[in-house]
Design an enzyme around this catalytic site. Structure first.
Site, short mmCIF file in Angstrom:
data_model
loop_
_atom_site.label_atom_id
_atom_site.label_comp_id
_atom_site.label_asym_id
_atom_site.label_seq_id
_atom_site.Cartn_x
_atom_site.Cartn_y
_atom_site.Cartn_z
N GLY A 33 0.84 -1.20 0.00
CA GLY A 33 0.00 0.00 0.00
C GLY A 33 0.87 1.24 0.00
N GLY A 36 2.10 5.67 4.45
CA GLY A 36 1.09 6.26 5.32
C GLY A 36 -0.24 5.53 5.30
CB SER A 37 -1.57 2.75 3.27
OG SER A 37 -0.54 1.79 3.40
N GLY A 38 -0.84 2.58 6.49
CA GLY A 38 -1.04 1.82 7.72
C GLY A 38 -0.46 0.42 7.68
CB SER A 40 4.64 -0.32 9.56
OG SER A 40 5.54 -0.42 8.48
CB SER A 107 5.94 -4.11 -2.76
OG SER A 107 4.77 -4.24 -1.97
#
Length: 202
Positions: A33, A36-38, A40, A107
């Protein structure tokens, strides 16, 4: 470059042996993603839940890998491809060890994610698309990267000056603008449970 003098060495113990002692089916949860998508955050939360369930895991995180194994790589398309190739090979070894692997990487290229999928056996690669709108990621901008990218301080930034190719058929899709972290974790754990990854059968 291949070398005909290098031959894969077979171990006495098999992947099945290593999985049986851990009572789980190894796999690679590939979180992809935008920045900042979340990815991790959710990957960490999923690993914590798997730990509670006494499962054997390891989390590969984008920034951490670039500080060590892939320290010499930049962010050109070629380096991004090599970054993912190396991660795929490392993840394959962890899966062979019977581990449930979680990887959190932007990725951005579909082909490279598919290449990692091909490294593993059927059912071992689980693509988890953290589907968060660009505008939401920009609003979060936890590292201030979008601001730097828009000001020209960062080149080849995914979503701004470099493309992101969203998965077409991800096994799991998480919309973080609609689901809480807890709900996201529950959805992933439910998938793993229903598909038999949290138990072992020969």
């Amino acid at each position: 470059m291949s070398n005909k003098n290098i031959i894969w060495h077979e171990h006495h113990l098999s992947k099945e042996d290593r999985s049986a002692i851990k009572q789980q089916k190894p796999c690679l949860l590939w979180f992809t993603g935008l920045s900042g998508s979340g990815k991790s955050t959710i990957a960490n939360a999923v690993e914590a839940k798997l730990y509670e369930l006494k499962k054997h895991t390891y989390l590969l995180d984008g920034d951490n890998i670039r500080l060590g194994l892939n320290r010499g790589l930049g962010f050109s398309d070629e380096d991004r491809i090599e970054n993912i190739r190396r991660i795929g090979e490392v993840a394959k070894l962890f899966v062979d060890a019977g581990i449930i692997v979680l990887s959190a990487f932007i990725s951005p290229f579909r082909q490279e994610r598919d290449n990692v999928r091909r490294l593993l056996e059927d059912g071992e690669f689980i693509e988890v698309y953290i589907d968060t709108p660009l505008e939401v990621c920009e609003q979060r901008d936890p590292k201030g990267l979008y601001k730097k990218a828009k000001s020209g301080e960062i080149a080849n930034f995914t979503g701004i000056s470099s493309p992101y190719e969203a998965p077409k058929n991800a096994e799991i899709v998480i919309k973080t603008d609609k689901l809480s972290i807890e709900e996201s974790v529950e959805k992933i754990i439910d998938y793993l449970t229903k598909k038999g990854y949290l138990s072992f059968s020969a």
